[in-house]
Design a protein around this motif. Structure first.
Motif, PDB file in Angstrom:
ATOM      1  N   UNK A 226       0.779  -1.271  -0.124  1.00  0.00           N
ATOM      2  CA  UNK A 226       0.032  -0.207  -0.099  1.00  0.00           C
ATOM      3  C   UNK A 226       0.936   1.302   0.073  1.00  0.00           C
ATOM      4  N   UNK A 227       0.677   2.202  -0.967  1.00  0.00           N
ATOM      5  CA  UNK A 227       1.278   3.510  -1.112  1.00  0.00           C
ATOM      6  C   UNK A 227       0.216   4.659  -0.967  1.00  0.00           C
ATOM      7  N   UNK A 228       0.304   5.720  -0.026  1.00  0.00           N
ATOM      8  CA  UNK A 228      -0.153   6.825  -0.308  1.00  0.00           C
ATOM      9  C   UNK A 228       0.444   7.709   0.598  1.00  0.00           C
ATOM     10  N   UNK A 229      -0.006   9.002   0.232  1.00  0.00           N
ATOM     11  CA  UNK A 229       0.624  10.064   1.083  1.00  0.00           C
ATOM     12  C   UNK A 229      -0.535  11.115   1.239  1.00  0.00           C
TER      13      UNK A 229
ATOM     14  N   UNK B   7      -9.159  -4.301   4.606  1.00  0.00           N
ATOM     15  CA  UNK B   7      -8.056  -3.678   5.171  1.00  0.00           C
ATOM     16  C   UNK B   7      -8.261  -2.199   5.500  1.00  0.00           C
ATOM     17  N   UNK B   8      -9.383  -1.708   5.329  1.00  0.00           N
ATOM     18  CA  UNK B   8      -9.402  -0.300   5.904  1.00  0.00           C
ATOM     19  C   UNK B   8      -8.977   0.054   7.281  1.00  0.00           C
ATOM     20  N   UNK B   9      -9.791  -0.779   8.101  1.00  0.00           N
ATOM     21  CA  UNK B   9      -9.339  -0.692   9.607  1.00  0.00           C
ATOM     22  C   UNK B   9      -7.910  -0.917  10.111  1.00  0.00           C
ATOM     23  N   UNK B  10      -7.443  -2.037   9.453  1.00  0.00           N
ATOM     24  CA  UNK B  10      -5.990  -2.230   9.605  1.00  0.00           C
ATOM     25  C   UNK B  10      -5.002  -1.092   9.154  1.00  0.00           C
ATOM     26  N   UNK B  11      -5.572  -0.446   8.157  1.00  0.00           N
ATOM     27  CA  UNK B  11      -4.845   1.007   7.780  1.00  0.00           C
ATOM     28  C   UNK B  11      -4.770   1.889   8.739  1.00  0.00           C
TER      29      UNK B  11
END
Length: 210
Positions: A42-45, A61-65
């Motif tokens: 996963x890549x984001x800024x 995987x939302x909550x894991x993020x």
């Protein structure tokens, strides 16, 4: 202030409880589990002062993020970077001691955020008024309904001067009136330059916050 670089997160899945113990005590470290990858590469800024929404079905995987961003778990691979005072509304009631009163939990949560007792006392009236749970503020949290829990948790999260606010789907348990108040508060925080990471499976909520 938040960036994910090639972040993956796996959890070990054991078919039998004995396999977990065997893996711990054996010298040759034979793998006795399967890897469940909740996130892969996963890549984001997220730029300071912006709103970043994660939308997806349950189990995506939302909550894991958000948990990785909050520092609850480490990433299996990759790098998570978070810069700024962070406040999180994740799993319902997370961080609250069920035996303590709501008031005591307010002071406990504030202390965890690095606030002094004097600073928490200054904010206490605003927290109590926003939560709107009446005399239950003096009762043990274990007696609260799910709606009361999220009211108090959100009231605390927005009143510790966060620079970064993480919001999971906990707001879904609140009634319409309270959710509307939360959305207005989120917009207010956004106008003050607070960075917001918001997780939901409901596109309507994302549109309301965007």
């Amino acid at each position: 202030p938040v960036s994910f670089r090639s972040v993956s997160k796996s959890y070990p899945i054991y078919s039998k409880p004995a396999h977990r113990l065997a893996e711990l005590v054996t010298l040759n470290r034979i793998k006795r589990h399967d890897d469940y990858w909740a996130l892969r590469d996963v890549d984001f800024e997220v730029e300071p002062g912006s709103v970043f929404c994660l939308v997806g079905e349950n189990g995506s995987g939302k909550s894991t993020t958000l948990q990785l961003a909050a520092g609850i778990f480490p990433a299996t691979t990759g790098e998570v970077e978070v810069n700024g005072r962070l406040s999180a509304l994740l799993e319902l009631g997370a961080g609250f001691n069920p035996e303590f009163s709501g008031r005591d939990n307010v002071f406990l949560a504030g202390a965890v955020q690095g606030l002094s007792s004097q600073e928490i006392r200054r904010r206490y009236s605003d927290i109590e008024q926003f939560a709107e749970i009446g005399d239950f503020i003096n009762q043990p949290v274990k007696t609260y309904s799910s709606g009361m829990l999220v009211r108090l948790a959100f009231a605390v999260a927005i009143n510790v001067d966060p620079e970064i606010l993480l919001v999971d789907e906990a707001l879904a348990v609140g009634d319409f009136y309270f959710r509307q108040r939360c959305m207005r508060k989120v917009h207010e925080l956004r106008s003050r330059g607070v960075t917001i990471l918001f997780v939901s499976h409901a596109t309507a909520d994302v549109k309301a916050i965007g």
